[in-house]
Design a protein around this motif. Structure first.
Motif, mmCIF file in Angstrom:
data_model
loop_
_atom_site.group_PDB
_atom_site.id
_atom_site.type_symbol
_atom_site.label_atom_id
_atom_site.label_comp_id
_atom_site.label_asym_id
_atom_site.label_seq_id
_atom_site.Cartn_x
_atom_site.Cartn_y
_atom_site.Cartn_z
ATOM 1 N N GLY A 115 -33.302 -22.547 18.033
ATOM 2 C CA GLY A 115 -32.796 -21.190 18.059
ATOM 3 C C GLY A 115 -31.582 -21.033 18.947
ATOM 4 N N ALA A 116 -31.134 -22.113 19.564
ATOM 5 C CA ALA A 116 -29.991 -22.045 20.472
ATOM 6 C C ALA A 116 -28.728 -22.483 19.771
ATOM 7 C CB ALA A 116 -30.238 -22.946 21.681
ATOM 8 N N GLN A 117 -27.639 -21.904 20.184
ATOM 9 C CA GLN A 117 -26.323 -22.285 19.668
ATOM 10 C C GLN A 117 -25.932 -23.616 20.295
ATOM 11 O OE1 GLN A 117 -24.497 -20.384 17.571
ATOM 12 N NE2 GLN A 117 -22.491 -21.289 17.668
ATOM 13 N N PRO A 118 -25.519 -24.601 19.506
ATOM 14 C CA PRO A 118 -25.070 -25.869 20.082
ATOM 15 C C PRO A 118 -23.851 -25.668 20.980
ATOM 16 C CG PRO A 118 -25.304 -26.045 17.706
ATOM 17 C CD PRO A 118 -25.503 -24.617 18.071
ATOM 18 N N ALA A 119 -23.667 -26.552 21.913
ATOM 19 C CA ALA A 119 -22.562 -26.449 22.865
ATOM 20 C C ALA A 119 -21.213 -26.714 22.208
ATOM 21 C CB ALA A 119 -22.775 -27.420 24.023
ATOM 22 N N THR A 120 -21.193 -27.496 21.145
ATOM 23 C CA THR A 120 -19.917 -27.827 20.516
ATOM 24 C C THR A 120 -19.568 -26.794 19.465
ATOM 25 O OG1 THR A 120 -21.035 -29.240 18.932
ATOM 26 C CG2 THR A 120 -20.149 -30.314 20.885
ATOM 27 N N THR A 121 -18.745 -25.838 19.830
ATOM 28 C CA THR A 121 -18.248 -24.860 18.869
ATOM 29 C C THR A 121 -16.744 -24.996 18.799
ATOM 30 O OG1 THR A 121 -18.086 -23.167 20.567
ATOM 31 C CG2 THR A 121 -20.120 -23.218 19.269
ATOM 32 N N ALA A 122 -16.204 -24.570 17.727
ATOM 33 C CA ALA A 122 -14.766 -24.685 17.532
ATOM 34 C C ALA A 122 -14.043 -23.647 18.378
ATOM 35 C CB ALA A 122 -14.441 -24.477 16.065
ATOM 36 N N PRO A 123 -12.970 -24.038 19.022
ATOM 37 C CA PRO A 123 -12.208 -23.078 19.814
ATOM 38 C C PRO A 123 -11.431 -22.122 18.920
ATOM 39 C CG PRO A 123 -11.105 -25.186 19.784
ATOM 40 C CD PRO A 123 -12.421 -25.375 19.071
ATOM 41 N N PHE A 179 -12.084 -21.360 8.626
ATOM 42 C CA PHE A 179 -12.977 -22.496 8.836
ATOM 43 C C PHE A 179 -13.798 -22.323 10.109
ATOM 44 C CE2 PHE A 179 -13.889 -26.554 10.881
ATOM 45 C CZ PHE A 179 -14.769 -27.085 9.940
ATOM 46 N N VAL A 180 -13.170 -21.887 11.200
ATOM 47 C CA VAL A 180 -13.888 -21.720 12.471
ATOM 48 C C VAL A 180 -15.021 -20.712 12.307
ATOM 49 C CG1 VAL A 180 -13.658 -20.816 14.821
ATOM 50 C CG2 VAL A 180 -12.027 -22.490 13.979
ATOM 51 N N GLU A 181 -14.744 -19.635 11.603
ATOM 52 C CA GLU A 181 -15.789 -18.626 11.371
ATOM 53 C C GLU A 181 -16.973 -19.245 10.634
ATOM 54 O OE1 GLU A 181 -16.148 -14.532 8.826
ATOM 55 O OE2 GLU A 181 -14.268 -14.900 9.896
ATOM 56 N N PHE A 182 -16.681 -19.991 9.575
ATOM 57 C CA PHE A 182 -17.739 -20.672 8.831
ATOM 58 C C PHE A 182 -18.453 -21.700 9.701
ATOM 59 C CE2 PHE A 182 -18.589 -24.829 6.961
ATOM 60 C CZ PHE A 182 -19.708 -24.534 6.199
ATOM 61 N N TYR A 183 -17.675 -22.488 10.424
ATOM 62 C CA TYR A 183 -18.222 -23.605 11.196
ATOM 63 C C TYR A 183 -19.150 -23.108 12.301
ATOM 64 C CZ TYR A 183 -18.157 -28.022 13.800
ATOM 65 O OH TYR A 183 -18.509 -29.176 14.433
ATOM 66 N N LEU A 189 -6.029 -32.513 4.567
ATOM 67 C CA LEU A 189 -7.122 -33.396 4.987
ATOM 68 C C LEU A 189 -8.290 -32.560 5.507
ATOM 69 C CD1 LEU A 189 -5.116 -36.303 6.605
ATOM 70 C CD2 LEU A 189 -6.880 -36.568 4.847
ATOM 71 N N GLY A 190 -7.985 -31.499 6.255
ATOM 72 C CA GLY A 190 -9.038 -30.597 6.722
ATOM 73 C C GLY A 190 -9.789 -29.962 5.567
ATOM 74 N N VAL A 191 -9.065 -29.484 4.585
ATOM 75 C CA VAL A 191 -9.686 -28.865 3.409
ATOM 76 C C VAL A 191 -10.577 -29.874 2.689
ATOM 77 C CG1 VAL A 191 -9.228 -27.881 1.119
ATOM 78 C CG2 VAL A 191 -7.875 -27.146 3.091
ATOM 79 N N ALA A 192 -10.075 -31.082 2.502
ATOM 80 C CA ALA A 192 -10.836 -32.098 1.772
ATOM 81 C C ALA A 192 -12.097 -32.496 2.525
ATOM 82 C CB ALA A 192 -9.955 -33.327 1.511
ATOM 83 N N TYR A 193 -11.991 -32.675 3.842
ATOM 84 C CA TYR A 193 -13.191 -33.022 4.610
ATOM 85 C C TYR A 193 -14.184 -31.866 4.634
ATOM 86 C CZ TYR A 193 -11.759 -37.631 6.105
ATOM 87 O OH TYR A 193 -11.420 -38.951 6.123
ATOM 88 N N GLU A 194 -13.679 -30.641 4.667
ATOM 89 C CA GLU A 194 -14.572 -29.485 4.595
ATOM 90 C C GLU A 194 -15.310 -29.483 3.254
ATOM 91 O OE1 GLU A 194 -14.389 -24.596 4.745
ATOM 92 O OE2 GLU A 194 -12.569 -25.738 5.111
ATOM 93 N N ALA A 195 -14.596 -29.755 2.176
ATOM 94 C CA ALA A 195 -15.197 -29.759 0.839
ATOM 95 C C ALA A 195 -16.250 -30.850 0.695
ATOM 96 C CB ALA A 195 -14.124 -29.933 -0.226
ATOM 97 N N THR A 196 -16.082 -31.961 1.412
ATOM 98 C CA THR A 196 -17.057 -33.047 1.317
ATOM 99 C C THR A 196 -18.178 -32.911 2.341
ATOM 100 O OG1 THR A 196 -15.742 -34.488 2.755
ATOM 101 C CG2 THR A 196 -15.379 -34.678 0.371
ATOM 102 N N GLY A 197 -18.118 -31.863 3.171
ATOM 103 C CA GLY A 197 -19.200 -31.620 4.128
ATOM 104 C C GLY A 197 -19.035 -32.307 5.465
ATOM 105 N N GLY A 227 -24.572 -22.562 14.252
ATOM 106 C CA GLY A 227 -25.648 -21.690 14.716
ATOM 107 C C GLY A 227 -26.876 -21.795 13.840
ATOM 108 N N LYS A 228 -26.680 -21.826 12.525
ATOM 109 C CA LYS A 228 -27.789 -21.969 11.587
ATOM 110 C C LYS A 228 -28.442 -23.330 11.741
ATOM 111 C CE LYS A 228 -28.807 -21.726 6.613
ATOM 112 N NZ LYS A 228 -29.853 -22.692 6.679
ATOM 113 N N GLU A 229 -27.621 -24.354 11.959
ATOM 114 C CA GLU A 229 -28.132 -25.710 12.130
ATOM 115 C C GLU A 229 -29.064 -25.768 13.345
ATOM 116 O OE1 GLU A 229 -25.527 -29.027 13.571
ATOM 117 O OE2 GLU A 229 -25.787 -29.697 11.494
ATOM 118 N N GLY A 230 -28.668 -25.108 14.448
ATOM 119 C CA GLY A 230 -29.503 -25.080 15.648
ATOM 120 C C GLY A 230 -30.804 -24.346 15.404
ATOM 121 N N LYS A 231 -30.759 -23.241 14.653
ATOM 122 C CA LYS A 231 -31.969 -22.478 14.347
ATOM 123 C C LYS A 231 -32.884 -23.264 13.425
ATOM 124 C CE LYS A 231 -29.918 -17.998 15.084
ATOM 125 N NZ LYS A 231 -29.430 -16.763 14.489
#
Length: 161
Positions: A128-136, A110-114, A73-81, A119-123
């Motif tokens: 230019g700031a990293q969002p507070a919600t990052t994957a543990p 996945f965490v590395e990508f996410y 399910l994680g893989v499939a949701y990742e593939a769909t964005g 980070g790119k999304e914030g920029k």
């Protein structure tokens, strides 16, 4: 004259029964998590992610504590964005089976990508700031050996002539 028609009808009926049975047996019994999982994997390989998600959810309904189902399910949701849902399912898989190397590798990738994505999304938003919600980070595994570093090969170590 009726006999040939009956023979044709019987032959056609037998043929259709064989075809229907053969088509249905590819994934086993449809009411099992394993058959739903296999069907979902086949659909994912074909790029049919909506159908794969449907099948993985059917498998999760039948076996909610199956880490392979949660991982898929994680893989499939990742593939769909849908990265938030992907993260949740990867974490559920690890919660069920924290020492599974394959699950840990998928989660780590996945965490590395996410984190890079967030980070790119914030920029991109101009902050230019990293969002507070990052994957543990994934939970520590039981006794893993660190990767061995190999020395550079001789041709890589020499400067060009």
């Amino acid at each position: 004259m009726r006999t040939p028609i009956l023979k044709r009808a019987a032959t056609l009926s037998l043929f259709l029964a064989i075809v229907v049975t053969a088509c249905g047996s590819r994934y086993g019994k449809p009411a099992t998590a394993g058959s739903q999982l296999a069907f979902g994997v086949d659909m994912a390989r074909r790029g049919l992610w909506s159908e794969a998600l449907f099948r993985f959810h059917q498998a999760a309904r039948l076996e909610p504590q199956n880490p392979r189902v949660m991982n898929n399910l994680g893989v499939a949701y990742e593939a769909t964005g849908d990265y938030e849902k992907a993260l949740g399912f990867y974490q559920q898989a690890l919660k069920i089976e924290p020492n599974n190397r394959e699950l840990r590798a998928n989660y780590g990738r996945f965490v590395e990508f996410y984190q890079a994505y967030k980070g790119k999304e914030g920029k991109d938003k101009g902050t230019g700031a990293q969002p507070a919600t990052t994957a543990p980070a994934p939970p520590p595994a039981a006794a893993e050996t660190p990767p061995r570093e190999e020395p550079p090969r001789e041709e890589e170590a020499r400067p060009p002539a």
